[in-house]
Motif scaffolding. Structure first.
Motif: not given
Length: 191
Positions: A92, A75, A55, A87, A73, A57, A77
Motif C-alpha cells: 500500500y 480503500d 473497515k 494498493s 481509509p 484505516y 477514499t
C-alpha cells in the motif's frame, strides 16, 4: 514521558497501546518512507492499522515531516486532508493529492508486534548523526495549523500556505518558542 516528544516508534506504538486499551482492533505495520527518495530505502518507520466497522484505516501520529492529520481509509477514499492510499503488488502507498500527487510512504498490511520495533527504535535513539539526534526537529498539529521548528526556524503551515514565523538567535529565544508554540519547557542550562 518527561514531555520530550518522540519519533514514530514511540508515538505510534503509544497510539497502538491506547487504541487496544479502549477496545479497538488495531495492529502495527512496518513502513518505508518514499518522500524525498528516488531509490528504495530500508524500512525505518511504523504506523498503526485500526479496524472500525470492518473497515481498515492507516493511522500515523509519528510522521513529523508531513502531518497526516487524520486516519486514512485503506480503500482509496480521500481523507479530509487530501491523503489517499493506493494498493498493488502486495504493498500500500500513502499519497498526498495537493499541491500535486506525491507518494509519501509504503507499507505492507502485515501485523508486526511492538517487540519487532525495539531494535529499530534503539538504532534511532543512538545514531550519532541521525535525523533525531543531530538536528533540531519539533512538529505539532494545532487544529488545522501545523507548526514545525527546525534549523531554519519556526515554520507555520496554515490554509495551504507556509510562512517563517520566527528565527531564534539565542537559546533563550529557542526556549521561548518551544514553550509558547509546543508547550515544551526546556532548560538549556541543564544540558
Amino acid at each position: 514521558m518527561q514531555r520530550r516528544g518522540g519519533w514514530c516508534f514511540e508515538l505510534n506504538l503509544l497510539l497502538y497501546s491506547l487504541l487496544k486499551s479502549i477496545g479497538y482492533e488495531a495492529y502495527s505495520v512496518c513502513c518505508r518512507i518514499t518522500l524525498g527518495f528516488e531509490e528504495l530505502i530500508p524500512i525505518g518507520h511504523c504506523a498503526v492499522i485500526c479496524v472500525i466497522d470492518r473497515k481498515k484505516y492507516y493511522c500515523d501520529v509519528g510522521f513529523g515531516n508531513i502531518a497526516l492529520q487524520s486516519a486514512i481509509p485503506l480503500d482509496g477514499t480521500l481523507s479530509p486532508y487530501g491523503f489517499y492510499i493506493k494498493s498493488g503488488h502486495g504493498w500500500y502507498s500513502i499519497w498526498r493529492s495537493h499541491p500535486a500527487d506525491e507518494e509519501l510512504i509504503r507499507f505492507a498490511d502485515t501485523e508486526f508486534k511492538p517487540i519487532d520495533f525495539l531494535a529499530l527504535n534503539a538504532a534511532r535513539a543512538t545514531e550519532q548523526n541521525g535525523r533525531f539526534n543531530a538536528y533540531l526537529y519539533v512538529s505539532i498539529m494545532d487544529g488545522d495549523t501545523r507548526k514545525l521548528l527546525n534549523d531554519r526556524g519556526l515554520l507555520i503551515y496554515e490554509n495551504g500556505r507556509k510562512h517563517l514565523a520566527a528565527q531564534p538567535n539565542s537559546r533563550r529565544e529557542l526556549s521561548d518558542i518551544l514553550q509558547e508554540h509546543f508547550n515544551i519547557v526546556f532548560n538549556f542550562a541543564a544540558v
